[in-house]
Design a protein around this motif. Structure first.
Motif, mmCIF file in Angstrom:
data_model
loop_
_atom_site.group_PDB
_atom_site.id
_atom_site.type_symbol
_atom_site.label_atom_id
_atom_site.label_comp_id
_atom_site.label_asym_id
_atom_site.label_seq_id
_atom_site.Cartn_x
_atom_site.Cartn_y
_atom_site.Cartn_z
ATOM 1 N N ASP A 105 -1.696 5.491 -10.092
ATOM 2 C CA ASP A 105 -1.389 6.628 -9.412
ATOM 3 C C ASP A 105 -1.090 6.789 -8.096
ATOM 4 N N HIS A 106 -1.462 5.817 -7.482
ATOM 5 C CA HIS A 106 -1.482 5.863 -5.903
ATOM 6 C C HIS A 106 -0.217 5.421 -5.424
ATOM 7 N N PHE A 107 0.702 4.599 -6.193
ATOM 8 C CA PHE A 107 1.815 4.261 -5.544
ATOM 9 C C PHE A 107 2.765 5.098 -5.568
ATOM 10 N N PRO A 108 3.131 6.061 -6.235
ATOM 11 C CA PRO A 108 4.042 7.078 -5.914
ATOM 12 C C PRO A 108 3.705 7.756 -4.612
ATOM 13 N N LEU A 109 2.525 8.218 -4.635
ATOM 14 C CA LEU A 109 2.003 8.730 -3.385
ATOM 15 C C LEU A 109 2.367 7.849 -2.076
ATOM 16 N N ILE A 110 2.345 6.683 -2.221
ATOM 17 C CA ILE A 110 2.718 6.119 -0.934
ATOM 18 C C ILE A 110 4.297 6.288 -0.864
ATOM 19 N N GLY A 111 5.228 6.142 -1.813
ATOM 20 C CA GLY A 111 6.403 6.402 -1.811
ATOM 21 C C GLY A 111 6.800 7.831 -1.139
ATOM 22 N N ALA A 112 6.164 8.827 -1.538
ATOM 23 C CA ALA A 112 6.201 10.170 -0.915
ATOM 24 C C ALA A 112 5.979 10.245 0.822
ATOM 25 N N GLN A 113 4.676 9.418 0.996
ATOM 26 C CA GLN A 113 4.467 9.516 2.381
ATOM 27 C C GLN A 113 5.535 8.657 3.277
ATOM 28 N N LEU A 114 6.106 7.619 2.729
ATOM 29 C CA LEU A 114 7.151 7.000 3.401
ATOM 30 C C LEU A 114 8.428 7.775 3.475
ATOM 31 N N ALA A 115 8.582 8.677 2.337
ATOM 32 C CA ALA A 115 9.633 9.424 2.773
ATOM 33 C C ALA A 115 9.701 10.664 3.703
ATOM 34 N N GLY A 116 8.388 10.551 3.983
ATOM 35 C CA GLY A 116 8.128 12.041 4.966
ATOM 36 C C GLY A 116 8.607 11.444 6.355
ATOM 37 N N LEU A 117 8.761 10.149 6.528
ATOM 38 C CA LEU A 117 9.306 9.558 7.963
ATOM 39 C C LEU A 117 10.564 10.076 8.170
ATOM 40 N N GLY A 118 11.315 10.599 7.017
ATOM 41 C CA GLY A 118 12.727 10.921 7.292
ATOM 42 C C GLY A 118 13.894 10.131 7.924
ATOM 43 N N THR A 119 13.647 8.626 7.945
ATOM 44 C CA THR A 119 14.411 7.533 8.480
ATOM 45 C C THR A 119 15.128 6.898 7.168
ATOM 46 N N LYS A 120 16.148 6.374 7.246
ATOM 47 C CA LYS A 120 16.782 5.288 6.518
ATOM 48 C C LYS A 120 15.983 4.494 6.078
ATOM 49 N N THR A 121 15.831 3.815 4.860
ATOM 50 C CA THR A 121 14.808 2.996 4.537
ATOM 51 C C THR A 121 15.068 1.942 3.525
ATOM 52 N N LEU A 122 14.670 0.837 3.962
ATOM 53 C CA LEU A 122 15.261 -0.195 2.935
ATOM 54 C C LEU A 122 13.905 -1.130 2.638
ATOM 55 N N PHE A 123 13.753 -0.967 1.276
ATOM 56 C CA PHE A 123 12.491 -1.633 0.666
ATOM 57 C C PHE A 123 13.064 -3.211 0.276
ATOM 58 N N VAL A 124 12.099 -4.115 0.647
ATOM 59 C CA VAL A 124 12.225 -5.273 0.312
ATOM 60 C C VAL A 124 11.165 -5.897 -0.337
ATOM 61 N N LEU A 125 11.357 -6.665 -1.665
ATOM 62 C CA LEU A 125 9.979 -6.931 -2.282
ATOM 63 C C LEU A 125 9.230 -7.895 -1.785
ATOM 64 N N GLU A 126 8.225 -7.914 -1.630
ATOM 65 C CA GLU A 126 7.151 -9.071 -1.305
ATOM 66 C C GLU A 126 6.189 -9.386 -2.616
ATOM 67 N N GLY A 127 4.962 -9.108 -2.419
ATOM 68 C CA GLY A 127 3.894 -9.397 -3.341
ATOM 69 C C GLY A 127 3.574 -8.604 -4.444
ATOM 70 N N GLY A 128 2.689 -8.900 -5.326
ATOM 71 C CA GLY A 128 2.179 -8.269 -6.481
ATOM 72 C C GLY A 128 2.311 -9.028 -7.762
ATOM 73 N N TYR A 129 1.186 -9.435 -8.308
ATOM 74 C CA TYR A 129 0.995 -10.648 -9.161
ATOM 75 C C TYR A 129 0.198 -9.860 -10.556
ATOM 76 N N ALA A 130 0.040 -8.633 -10.665
ATOM 77 C CA ALA A 130 -0.413 -8.394 -12.171
ATOM 78 C C ALA A 130 0.590 -8.055 -12.785
ATOM 79 N N VAL A 131 1.202 -8.880 -13.429
ATOM 80 C CA VAL A 131 2.486 -9.250 -13.972
ATOM 81 C C VAL A 131 2.809 -7.874 -15.136
ATOM 82 N N GLU A 132 1.851 -7.610 -15.590
ATOM 83 C CA GLU A 132 2.092 -6.549 -16.740
ATOM 84 C C GLU A 132 2.153 -5.287 -15.755
ATOM 85 N N ASP A 133 1.802 -5.110 -14.831
ATOM 86 C CA ASP A 133 1.769 -3.959 -14.015
ATOM 87 C C ASP A 133 2.645 -3.702 -12.892
#
Length: 346
Positions: free
Chosen positions: A300-328
């Motif tokens: 539930d927390h990850f959409p909240l992160i996205g919303a807060q990043l949107a609040g910066l009001g700047t163009k935004t480039l997301f670049v994948l890094e880590g995350g290893y709970a493969v099913e999730d």
């Protein structure tokens, strides 16, 4: 939101790493990308596009040419030495005790250009690394042409790769290359905001003495977690970059309340810097179920992160890094992107 990804990035597969005293199958594997792309399609985030072939000109401004030449040829050198399996180092130069030389042996080169034994080469590694690099550059070009946001599904990831070293599953620093591409196209200031569980030591090293790229990272305290030798709060940059490197180390067991507070501080630092574009080093190994991490964020927390990043009001480039709970990992990666998109539309 457009996603940039090539099936060629799946050619880096079947590699092993040395972890906790054992040789194990690499945690950074092809299923990460397939779960993410499947989730993108499931929620209708947007099209998944192939990257355009790109030169390494921008990467050569980030990485040493000798290092790039090595990672492009490592598998061939390994094979020519009569080896099979995963090319992993077993010897590293001790600090200040050996000559500054470039040896001939593939085993020596593997140690010279790496910081750990997690980042192995197999037959398709360079092709996948190059395609991942191309995805980052293509996504940056879309931002340059006017897209508000874009997602570079970079696999292998990049934030542990420095000027002349690989590590932590990373070979080319995709976020750093993207930032440089944006600057070359006319951006005056770029922020790289790293939300991965692990500190992006390679990104820090690349930009540590520069004032045109702000690097802000919230991550596990390196006293107790990888990469151990970088990511401390007193590392603030040097020379022209002094004050533009901001580390926010957090203890094992960090929950949403603690992490969100750190993010709010990080976002305040970004606003003060005033970048033209923000590059997000988008790691979701902060998830409570991640096998190699020790934070306690939930789905539930990850959409909240996205919303807060949107609040910066700047163009935004997301670049994948880590995350290893493969099913999730697909749920969490796309959760941030969807949260960002939903907030932009409101």
């Amino acid at each position: 939101m457009k996603t940039i990804f090539s099936p060629i990035q799946l050619k880096h597969q079947g590699q092993f790493e040395f972890y906790n005293g054992a040789v194990v199958e690499g945690y950074e594997n092809t299923s990460r990308a397939t779960f993410i792309t499947s989730r993108i399609e499931e929620v209708g985030l947007g099209p998944v596009l192939n990257p355009r072939p790109q030169s390494l000109d921008t990467a050569r401004r980030i990485h040493s040419p000798a290092y790039l030449d090595f990672i492009a040829s490592a598998w061939r050198l390994w094979r020519d030495a009569g080896r099979t399996g995963t090319a992993l180092p077993y010897a590293w130069p001790a600090r200040g005790r050996y000559k500054d030389v470039t040896p001939d042996s593939i085993d020596a080169l593997l140690g010279q250009y790496s910081i750990d034994a997690s980042t192995g080469f197999v037959e398709g590694t360079w092709e996948a690394v190059k395609a991942s690099h191309d995805a980052a550059v293509t996504a940056a070009d879309l931002i340059i042409k006017g897209e508000q946001a874009c997602f570079a599904l970079c696999r292998p990831p990049g934030h542990h790769a420095g000027t002349d070293f690989n590590g932590g599953y990373c070979f080319v620093n995709n976020a750093a290359v993207a930032a440089q591409r944006l600057l070359d196209a006319g951006a005056s200031r770029v922020t790289i905001l790293d939300i991965d569980y692990h500190h992006g030591n390679g990104t820090q090293e690349i930009f540590y003495a520069r004032g045109d790229v702000q690097v802000v990272s919230l991550h596990a305290d390196p006293r107790n977690d990888y990469p151990f030798f970088a990511g401390y709060a007193d590392e603030r940059g040097s020379g022209g970059g002094e004050g533009f490197n901001i580390n926010i180390p957090l203890p094992h067991g960090t929950d949403w309340a603690q992490w969100e507070g750190a993010l709010e501080f990080a976002l305040g630092s970004v606003r003060q810097f005033g970048p033209d574009v923000v590059v997000i080093s988008h790691g979701v190994d902060t998830f409570e179920g991640d096998p190699i991490s020790r934070f306690r964020l939930s789905h539930d927390h990850f959409p909240l992160i996205g919303a807060q990043l949107a609040g910066l009001g700047t163009k935004t480039l997301f670049v994948l890094e880590g995350g290893y709970a493969v099913e999730d990992v697909g749920i969490n990666v796309v959760g941030v992107l969807s949260g960002y998109e939903d907030a932009i539309r409101r």
